[in-house]
Design a protein around this motif. Structure first.
Motif, PDB file in Angstrom:
ATOM      1  N   ILE A   1      -2.693  -3.748   6.322  1.00  0.00           N
ATOM      2  CA  ILE A   1      -1.875  -4.897   5.940  1.00  0.00           C
ATOM      3  C   ILE A   1      -2.023  -6.018   6.977  1.00  0.00           C
ATOM      4  CG2 ILE A   1       0.528  -5.694   5.744  1.00  0.00           C
ATOM      5  CD1 ILE A   1      -0.102  -4.244   3.240  1.00  0.00           C
ATOM      6  N   MET A   2      -2.028  -5.667   8.252  1.00  0.00           N
ATOM      7  CA  MET A   2      -2.169  -6.670   9.315  1.00  0.00           C
ATOM      8  C   MET A   2      -3.549  -7.332   9.250  1.00  0.00           C
ATOM      9  SD  MET A   2       0.756  -6.320  11.396  1.00  0.00           S
ATOM     10  CE  MET A   2       0.234  -6.840  12.958  1.00  0.00           C
ATOM     11  N   GLU A   3      -4.573  -6.562   8.898  1.00  0.00           N
ATOM     12  CA  GLU A   3      -5.917  -7.139   8.750  1.00  0.00           C
ATOM     13  C   GLU A   3      -5.969  -8.147   7.609  1.00  0.00           C
ATOM     14  OE1 GLU A   3      -8.294  -3.614   8.292  1.00  0.00           O
ATOM     15  OE2 GLU A   3      -8.545  -3.382  10.470  1.00  0.00           O
ATOM     16  N   MET A   4      -5.047  -8.033   6.655  1.00  0.00           N
ATOM     17  CA  MET A   4      -4.976  -8.982   5.543  1.00  0.00           C
ATOM     18  C   MET A   4      -4.285 -10.287   5.956  1.00  0.00           C
ATOM     19  SD  MET A   4      -3.907  -6.603   2.345  1.00  0.00           S
ATOM     20  CE  MET A   4      -4.504  -4.935   2.236  1.00  0.00           C
ATOM     21  N   GLY A   5      -3.671 -10.293   7.132  1.00  0.00           N
ATOM     22  CA  GLY A   5      -3.050 -11.518   7.623  1.00  0.00           C
ATOM     23  C   GLY A   5      -1.568 -11.435   7.919  1.00  0.00           C
ATOM     24  N   ALA A   6      -0.950 -10.294   7.724  1.00  0.00           N
ATOM     25  CA  ALA A   6       0.488 -10.161   7.983  1.00  0.00           C
ATOM     26  C   ALA A   6       0.759 -10.132   9.481  1.00  0.00           C
ATOM     27  CB  ALA A   6       1.012  -8.875   7.356  1.00  0.00           C
TER      28      ALA A   6
ATOM     29  N   ARG B   1       6.939  10.081  -0.152  1.00  0.00           N
ATOM     30  CA  ARG B   1       6.407   8.825  -0.681  1.00  0.00           C
ATOM     31  C   ARG B   1       6.391   7.835   0.460  1.00  0.00           C
ATOM     32  NH1 ARG B   1       7.585   3.909  -2.210  1.00  0.00           N
ATOM     33  NH2 ARG B   1       9.780   4.073  -1.688  1.00  0.00           N
ATOM     34  N   VAL B   2       5.246   7.182   0.654  1.00  0.00           N
ATOM     35  CA  VAL B   2       5.064   6.219   1.727  1.00  0.00           C
ATOM     36  C   VAL B   2       4.719   4.871   1.122  1.00  0.00           C
ATOM     37  CG1 VAL B   2       3.660   5.622   3.738  1.00  0.00           C
ATOM     38  CG2 VAL B   2       4.183   8.011   3.267  1.00  0.00           C
ATOM     39  N   ALA B   3       5.388   3.830   1.590  1.00  0.00           N
ATOM     40  CA  ALA B   3       5.068   2.469   1.161  1.00  0.00           C
ATOM     41  C   ALA B   3       5.129   1.550   2.369  1.00  0.00           C
ATOM     42  CB  ALA B   3       6.036   1.986   0.092  1.00  0.00           C
ATOM     43  N   VAL B   4       4.051   0.804   2.583  1.00  0.00           N
ATOM     44  CA  VAL B   4       4.012  -0.229   3.610  1.00  0.00           C
ATOM     45  C   VAL B   4       3.843  -1.545   2.870  1.00  0.00           C
ATOM     46  CG1 VAL B   4       2.787  -1.128   5.628  1.00  0.00           C
ATOM     47  CG2 VAL B   4       3.071   1.341   5.342  1.00  0.00           C
ATOM     48  N   VAL B   5       4.761  -2.480   3.112  1.00  0.00           N
ATOM     49  CA  VAL B   5       4.823  -3.703   2.337  1.00  0.00           C
ATOM     50  C   VAL B   5       4.736  -4.927   3.245  1.00  0.00           C
ATOM     51  CG1 VAL B   5       6.202  -5.037   0.691  1.00  0.00           C
ATOM     52  CG2 VAL B   5       6.282  -2.547   0.636  1.00  0.00           C
ATOM     53  N   TRP B   6       3.920  -5.879   2.823  1.00  0.00           N
ATOM     54  CA  TRP B   6       3.838  -7.189   3.472  1.00  0.00           C
ATOM     55  C   TRP B   6       4.719  -8.114   2.654  1.00  0.00           C
ATOM     56  CZ3 TRP B   6      -1.303 -10.455   3.613  1.00  0.00           C
ATOM     57  CH2 TRP B   6      -1.060 -11.674   4.236  1.00  0.00           C
TER      58      TRP B   6
ATOM     59  N   ILE C   1       0.888  -1.153   0.000  1.00  0.00           N
ATOM     60  CA  ILE C   1       0.000   0.000   0.000  1.00  0.00           C
ATOM     61  C   ILE C   1       0.930   1.207   0.000  1.00  0.00           C
ATOM     62  CG2 ILE C   1      -1.803   1.278   1.190  1.00  0.00           C
ATOM     63  CD1 ILE C   1      -2.586  -1.317   2.603  1.00  0.00           C
ATOM     64  N   SER C   2       0.771   2.062  -1.005  1.00  0.00           N
ATOM     65  CA  SER C   2       1.690   3.192  -1.098  1.00  0.00           C
ATOM     66  C   SER C   2       0.985   4.412  -1.674  1.00  0.00           C
ATOM     67  CB  SER C   2       2.893   2.830  -1.963  1.00  0.00           C
ATOM     68  OG  SER C   2       2.479   2.498  -3.270  1.00  0.00           O
ATOM     69  N   THR C   3       1.610   5.553  -1.446  1.00  0.00           N
ATOM     70  CA  THR C   3       1.100   6.803  -1.985  1.00  0.00           C
ATOM     71  C   THR C   3       2.220   7.830  -2.021  1.00  0.00           C
ATOM     72  OG1 THR C   3      -0.723   8.377  -1.856  1.00  0.00           O
ATOM     73  CG2 THR C   3       0.368   7.851   0.208  1.00  0.00           C
ATOM     74  N   ARG C   4       2.008   8.862  -2.788  1.00  0.00           N
ATOM     75  CA  ARG C   4       2.896  10.022  -2.808  1.00  0.00           C
ATOM     76  C   ARG C   4       2.042  11.216  -2.410  1.00  0.00           C
ATOM     77  NH1 ARG C   4       3.956  14.246  -6.045  1.00  0.00           N
ATOM     78  NH2 ARG C   4       6.039  15.121  -5.947  1.00  0.00           N
ATOM     79  N   ILE C   5       2.563  12.010  -1.494  1.00  0.00           N
ATOM     80  CA  ILE C   5       1.824  13.183  -1.021  1.00  0.00           C
ATOM     81  C   ILE C   5       2.600  14.431  -1.428  1.00  0.00           C
ATOM     82  CG2 ILE C   5       0.764  14.297   0.967  1.00  0.00           C
ATOM     83  CD1 ILE C   5       1.049  11.570   2.425  1.00  0.00           C
ATOM     84  N   ARG C   6       1.893  15.358  -2.028  1.00  0.00           N
ATOM     85  CA  ARG C   6       2.525  16.581  -2.530  1.00  0.00           C
ATOM     86  C   ARG C   6       2.985  17.495  -1.394  1.00  0.00           C
ATOM     87  NH1 ARG C   6      -1.978  17.967  -7.002  1.00  0.00           N
ATOM     88  NH2 ARG C   6      -3.233  17.568  -5.184  1.00  0.00           N
TER      89      ARG C   6
ATOM     90  N   LEU D   1       1.379  12.162   8.623  1.00  0.00           N
ATOM     91  CA  LEU D   1       2.197  11.103   8.038  1.00  0.00           C
ATOM     92  C   LEU D   1       2.234   9.887   8.963  1.00  0.00           C
ATOM     93  CD1 LEU D   1       4.044  10.320   5.687  1.00  0.00           C
ATOM     94  CD2 LEU D   1       5.940  11.352   6.962  1.00  0.00           C
ATOM     95  N   GLU D   2       2.409  10.122  10.247  1.00  0.00           N
ATOM     96  CA  GLU D   2       2.415   9.038  11.235  1.00  0.00           C
ATOM     97  C   GLU D   2       1.065   8.319  11.253  1.00  0.00           C
ATOM     98  OE1 GLU D   2       2.778   8.706  16.056  1.00  0.00           O
ATOM     99  OE2 GLU D   2       4.092  10.140  15.048  1.00  0.00           O
ATOM    100  N   GLU D   3      -0.013   9.065  11.177  1.00  0.00           N
ATOM    101  CA  GLU D   3      -1.355   8.480  11.162  1.00  0.00           C
ATOM    102  C   GLU D   3      -1.574   7.642   9.896  1.00  0.00           C
ATOM    103  OE1 GLU D   3      -5.987   9.972  11.030  1.00  0.00           O
ATOM    104  OE2 GLU D   3      -4.504  11.204  12.082  1.00  0.00           O
ATOM    105  N   LEU D   4      -1.127   8.161   8.752  1.00  0.00           N
ATOM    106  CA  LEU D   4      -1.271   7.442   7.494  1.00  0.00           C
ATOM    107  C   LEU D   4      -0.510   6.110   7.527  1.00  0.00           C
ATOM    108  CD1 LEU D   4      -2.290   7.463   4.526  1.00  0.00           C
ATOM    109  CD2 LEU D   4      -0.073   8.480   3.938  1.00  0.00           C
ATOM    110  N   VAL D   5       0.729   6.143   8.011  1.00  0.00           N
ATOM    111  CA  VAL D   5       1.532   4.926   8.117  1.00  0.00           C
ATOM    112  C   VAL D   5       0.841   3.930   9.036  1.00  0.00           C
ATOM    113  CG1 VAL D   5       3.709   3.969   8.981  1.00  0.00           C
ATOM    114  CG2 VAL D   5       3.724   6.005   7.535  1.00  0.00           C
ATOM    115  N   GLY D   6       0.316   4.388  10.150  1.00  0.00           N
ATOM    116  CA  GLY D   6      -0.404   3.508  11.072  1.00  0.00           C
ATOM    117  C   GLY D   6      -1.619   2.869  10.418  1.00  0.00           C
ATOM    118  N   THR D   7      -2.348   3.647   9.637  1.00  0.00           N
ATOM    119  CA  THR D   7      -3.517   3.129   8.921  1.00  0.00           C
ATOM    120  C   THR D   7      -3.112   2.062   7.913  1.00  0.00           C
ATOM    121  OG1 THR D   7      -4.693   5.229   9.180  1.00  0.00           O
ATOM    122  CG2 THR D   7      -5.459   3.756   7.430  1.00  0.00           C
ATOM    123  N   TYR D   8      -2.060   2.332   7.151  1.00  0.00           N
ATOM    124  CA  TYR D   8      -1.587   1.362   6.165  1.00  0.00           C
ATOM    125  C   TYR D   8      -1.119   0.071   6.837  1.00  0.00           C
ATOM    126  CZ  TYR D   8      -1.600   4.780   2.308  1.00  0.00           C
ATOM    127  OH  TYR D   8      -1.965   5.678   1.336  1.00  0.00           O
TER     128      TYR D   8
END
Length: 82
Positions: free
Chosen positions: A36-41, A59-64, A11-16, A25-32
């Protein structure tokens, strides 16, 4: 029966510039991470990359990073209990 797909999930995004603060930013990362954890990670399988650009954008990317085989916990934890 579920078909296991070992490809990473991202799950990733770029913010202008000017559209984010450290708090948002901290809230967005927590949400992502939560999504991902709800998907089973589990925590050991989740990585976060935040790239702050010279123009003020971010640019933010959270990866499982899934193990090669379903149930292959040793691939992620190195054989240690988590």
């Amino acid at each position: 029966m579920t078909l296991y797909q070992p490809e990473p999930v991202e799950i990733s995004t770029r913010i202008r510039p000017g559209e984010w603060t450290e708090e948002s930013l901290e809230e967005l990362v927590g949400t992502y991470r939560t999504r991902i954890m709800e998907m089973g990670a589990n925590m050991a399988e989740v990585s976060t990359d935040i790239e702050r650009n010279d123009d003020g954008s971010v640019r933010v990317a959270v990866v499982w990073n899934k193990p090669a085989n379903a149930g292959d916990e040793d691939a992620v934890t190195g054989g240690q209990a988590v």
